[in-house]
Design a protein around this motif. Structure first.
Motif, short mmCIF file in Angstrom:
data_model
loop_
_atom_site.label_atom_id
_atom_site.label_comp_id
_atom_site.label_asym_id
_atom_site.label_seq_id
_atom_site.Cartn_x
_atom_site.Cartn_y
_atom_site.Cartn_z
N ASN A 218 37.88 95.13 53.59
CA ASN A 218 36.62 94.47 53.28
C ASN A 218 35.65 95.54 52.78
N PHE B 275 41.28 89.80 61.50
CA PHE B 275 40.41 90.97 61.49
C PHE B 275 40.97 91.98 62.50
N ALA C 138 33.59 84.19 61.80
CA ALA C 138 34.05 85.44 62.44
C ALA C 138 33.55 85.50 63.88
N THR D 167 32.78 93.02 61.98
CA THR D 167 33.83 93.93 61.50
C THR D 167 33.20 94.93 60.54
N ILE E 158 42.12 94.46 56.68
CA ILE E 158 42.28 93.05 57.03
C ILE E 158 43.78 92.74 56.95
#
Length: 190
Positions: free
Chosen positions: A97, A123, A146, A150, A156
């Motif tokens: 990410n 995650f 989520a 994160t 990921i």
């Protein structure tokens, strides 16, 4: 924690069901109102087939170690190589990410623009499975929201997400012989 892995067992007939709780009411004139809760749980059914008497004994011991609903276990359906794993997405080993994903977010930006809608992922340090619901370039929407924040540039996991499950029942029944199978039903636990 026990693991049931396709690398050890002949696993087939994997069925994945999504449970998305919704408040719904309908009046006498059939007009309905719905409100989403944001909750999501994956329900799984799969079959394990034993080939030898030793496999049957080994599976019996594994299931007694899990003890029905007492112990959660991990279901490892393997990588993208070999048989069809419904949870993996090919060519996604190094997906990062590019910005922080905050707790409660339903969008993220990734360094990969080839991930299709419907892909499952996890995650880091989170056992929950999430699903890509929409995409535009490198921006992705996912469901559910989520659970944790994160950090940016976190890896990921699209290549081998693993379900953490708990059996639906406190009992199981197995035929004790060669080439016998047992179908198990389980729910995602966090």
């Amino acid at each position: 924690m026990q693991t049931i892995s396709v690398n050890e067992w002949l696993i087939s007939d994997v069925e994945i069901q999504h449970d998305t709780a919704v408040f719904y009411s309908e009046s006498i004139n059939f007009k309905g109102n719905a409100m989403g809760t944001g909750l999501h749980r994956i329900l799984v059914k799969f079959t394990i087939t034993t080939e030898t008497a030793e496999d049957t004994k080994k599976l019996n011991a594994l299931l007694l170690n899990i003890r029905g609903q007492l112990q959660p276990f991990e279901l490892d359906l393997g990588s993208v190589d070999g048989w069809f794993n419904p949870l993996t997405t090919p060519n996604t080993a190094n997906v990062l990410n590019t910005a922080q994903v905050l707790q409660g977010a339903t969008t993220m930006t990734l360094n990969n623009t080839t991930i299709p809608e419907g892909s499952y992922f996890q995650f880091p340090n989170d056992t929950k499975l999430y699903v890509i619901t929409a995409k535009s370039g490198s921006n992705y929407n996912f469901f559910p929201a989520a659970r944790f924040t994160t950090a940016a540039t976190s890896r990921i996991n699209f290549s081998n997400p693993r379900l953490r499950l708990r059996l639906d029942s406190i009992s199981f029944s197995m035929k004790m012989g060669r080439a016998e199978s047992i179908t198990l039903s389980a729910k995602e636990v966090l």
